[in-house]
Design a protein around this motif. Structure first.
Motif, PDB file in Angstrom:
ATOM      1  N   VAL A 149       1.035  -1.145  -0.145  1.00 48.97           N
ATOM      2  CA  VAL A 149       0.116   0.143  -0.182  1.00 48.97           C
ATOM      3  C   VAL A 149       0.982   0.704   0.063  1.00 48.97           C
ATOM      4  O   VAL A 149       1.324   1.798   0.999  1.00 48.97           O
ATOM      5  N   HIS A 150       0.567   1.862  -0.845  1.00 51.93           N
ATOM      6  CA  HIS A 150       1.349   3.384  -0.878  1.00 51.93           C
ATOM      7  C   HIS A 150       0.313   4.382   0.030  1.00 51.93           C
ATOM      8  O   HIS A 150      -0.218   4.770   0.059  1.00 51.93           O
ATOM      9  N   VAL A 151       1.505   5.368   0.971  1.00 54.58           N
ATOM     10  CA  VAL A 151       0.768   5.766   1.876  1.00 54.58           C
ATOM     11  C   VAL A 151       2.180   7.209   1.418  1.00 54.58           C
ATOM     12  O   VAL A 151       3.114   6.903   0.982  1.00 54.58           O
ATOM     13  N   GLU A 152       0.967   8.410   1.512  1.00 53.52           N
ATOM     14  CA  GLU A 152       2.087   9.443   0.918  1.00 53.52           C
ATOM     15  C   GLU A 152       0.779  10.055   2.159  1.00 53.52           C
ATOM     16  O   GLU A 152      -0.478  10.658   2.310  1.00 53.52           O
ATOM     17  N   MET A 210      10.868   5.226   9.773  1.00 54.22           N
ATOM     18  CA  MET A 210      11.686   4.977  10.104  1.00 54.22           C
ATOM     19  C   MET A 210      12.311   4.675   9.209  1.00 54.22           C
ATOM     20  O   MET A 210      11.678   4.358   7.947  1.00 54.22           O
ATOM     21  N   PRO A 211      13.657   4.326   9.515  1.00 51.36           N
ATOM     22  CA  PRO A 211      15.104   4.406   8.182  1.00 51.36           C
ATOM     23  C   PRO A 211      14.107   3.033   7.045  1.00 51.36           C
ATOM     24  O   PRO A 211      14.676   2.528   5.657  1.00 51.36           O
ATOM     25  N   HIS A 212      13.349   1.959   8.137  1.00 50.26           N
ATOM     26  CA  HIS A 212      12.813   0.532   6.904  1.00 50.26           C
ATOM     27  C   HIS A 212      11.659   0.389   7.514  1.00 50.26           C
ATOM     28  O   HIS A 212      11.398  -1.026   6.923  1.00 50.26           O
ATOM     29  N   GLY A 213      10.536   1.204   7.095  1.00 48.04           N
ATOM     30  CA  GLY A 213       9.852   1.041   7.808  1.00 48.04           C
ATOM     31  C   GLY A 213       8.822   2.326   8.574  1.00 48.04           C
ATOM     32  O   GLY A 213       9.507   3.614   8.606  1.00 48.04           O
ATOM     33  N   LEU A 228       8.749  -1.151   4.913  1.00 49.09           N
ATOM     34  CA  LEU A 228       9.400  -0.518   3.160  1.00 49.09           C
ATOM     35  C   LEU A 228       8.663  -1.785   2.434  1.00 49.09           C
ATOM     36  O   LEU A 228      10.154  -2.597   2.858  1.00 49.09           O
ATOM     37  N   LEU A 229       8.117  -1.453   1.600  1.00 47.54           N
ATOM     38  CA  LEU A 229       8.721  -2.218  -0.261  1.00 47.54           C
ATOM     39  C   LEU A 229       9.528  -1.775  -0.706  1.00 47.54           C
ATOM     40  O   LEU A 229       8.542  -0.169  -1.289  1.00 47.54           O
ATOM     41  N   ILE A 230      11.266  -1.796  -0.957  1.00 51.15           N
ATOM     42  CA  ILE A 230      11.939  -1.150  -1.511  1.00 51.15           C
ATOM     43  C   ILE A 230      12.230  -1.801  -2.873  1.00 51.15           C
ATOM     44  O   ILE A 230      13.588  -0.976  -2.797  1.00 51.15           O
TER      45      ILE A 230
END
Length: 357
Positions: A149-152, A210-213, A228-230
């Motif tokens: 899910v893209h959070v903006e 956070m750095p990863h989520g 996060l999905l990077i």
């Protein structure tokens, strides 16, 4: 049993997928006792009837099931064995989720970067929004971002967006407090689904980057972490929305009536016939009649077809008693949203009339 019907351990190992050393271990553990043992040489022999339980044993161990659990499954009847397997898998998934949450905390501490507050939202509202847009996610090999899910976050709103390439759902939320900064990232959908069950119980949720989520904080409850999905960028949905053509046909119809008609319709794909006074489900074969629903609309009469798996969730997640369909022709995405609230919008792709699954 005649010796000719028995297999030496090496042959049985190849047929069952277990190594000879594993077979010796399971024999000593009384999980899989050989059918016969030569009293002079000590060689172990197995029967053909033991191949199936040996294969099941191997698969259970591949699932990381402990020996007592394997013994219980092999000794149980079919229904009880299935229950035990499901119970074990559920436990593994819970442990994996807990490990991921712990990993997010560890990685954040290793990075040495403090979490950044980005937004404050109402817990039940955020939980509902998550569940609504998650219907547009999909697990697809090679495209892990479609499961996210893209959070903006902007200065005015927080938007959640998901797409499976055939549907796109986006929900816009008004923060409980003005956001402190802008931020965007694609969050793992499964972890966000798990977090939604917890944040629903909080009046307000503080979202932190956070750095990863992201971290979701609710007073008096355990913090929720979503990674996060990077691996790849989220599809440019804003460009797609901006490129949509003008609406040529608009129809407003009862959500419940449309859902009931879709549930009862025997065909797939489903054809819709939209006019200025009705919305009908087209017949699937000669002799059938259109299933006409009362609707209000304007613009050109139009026939358009959808897969049930695309259209039904798009309608079912709409907010309010009535849904509005904005159509742009039979080959362009249709916009589906509440007739009186625009904070949840879904785009659904039609299919060709002769399309068959």
């Amino acid at each position: 049993m005649p010796d000719s019907e028995l297999m030496p351990i090496g042959v049985f190992a190849r047929r069952s997928g277990l190594t000879p050393s594993a077979l010796r271990f399971y024999a000593d553990s009384a999980l899989l006792v050989p059918a016969a043992v030569d009293p002079v040489t000590g060689y172990r022999y197995y029967s053909a009837a033991q191949v199936a339980p040996a294969t099941a044993l191997r698969r259970l161990r591949e699932m990381a099931m402990p020996l007592p659990g394997v013994e219980a499954v092999l000794a149980a009847g079919s229904d009880e064995a299935s229950r035990l397997v499901d119970e074990h898998v559920a436990g593994v998934l819970r442990e994996a989720a807990a490990a991921r949450r712990a990993a997010a905390v560890v990685k954040a501490s290793l990075a040495g970067v403090p979490a950044l507050p980005i937004a404050v939202l109402k817990g039940p509202v955020l939980a509902d929004a998550v569940e609504q847009v998650l219907t547009a996610t999909v697990r697809e090999r090679g495209m892990p971002v479609l499961a996210g899910v893209h959070v903006e976050v902007t200065r005015e709103a927080v938007s959640l967006t998901a797409t499976d390439r055939y549907r796109l759902s986006t929900r816009t939320l008004v923060p409980a407090e003005p956001p402190l900064r802008t931020w965007a990232g694609t969050v793992d959908g499964d972890e966000l689904r798990t977090a939604a069950a917890a944040i629903r119980r909080g009046a307000t949720v503080r979202m932190e980057a956070m750095p990863h989520g992201i971290r979701l904080r609710v007073a008096h409850l355990e913090d929720q972490y979503c990674r996060l999905l990077i691996e790849e960028e989220f599809p440019d949905h804003r460009q797609m929305l901006a490129a949509l053509g003008e609406v040529t046909t608009r129809a407003t119809v009862s959500k419940d009536l449309l859902l009931r008609a879709l549930e009862e319709h025997p065909g797939d794909p489903i054809g819709l016939h939209v006019t200025d006074c009705s919305l009908s489900l087209l017949p699937t074969c000669d002799g059938d009649v259109e299933h006409r629903l009362p609707a209000t609309g304007r613009g050109q009469a139009l026939r358009i077809w959808f897969e049930l798996t695309t259209l039904y969730p798009a309608v079912s997640t709409a907010i309010g008693p009535d849904v509005m369909l904005d159509l742009r022709g039979d080959a362009q995405p249709v916009t589906i949203r509440s007739a009186d609230r625009g904070d949840l919008t879904t785009l659904a792709m039609p299919v060709k009339p002769d399309h068959s699954t």
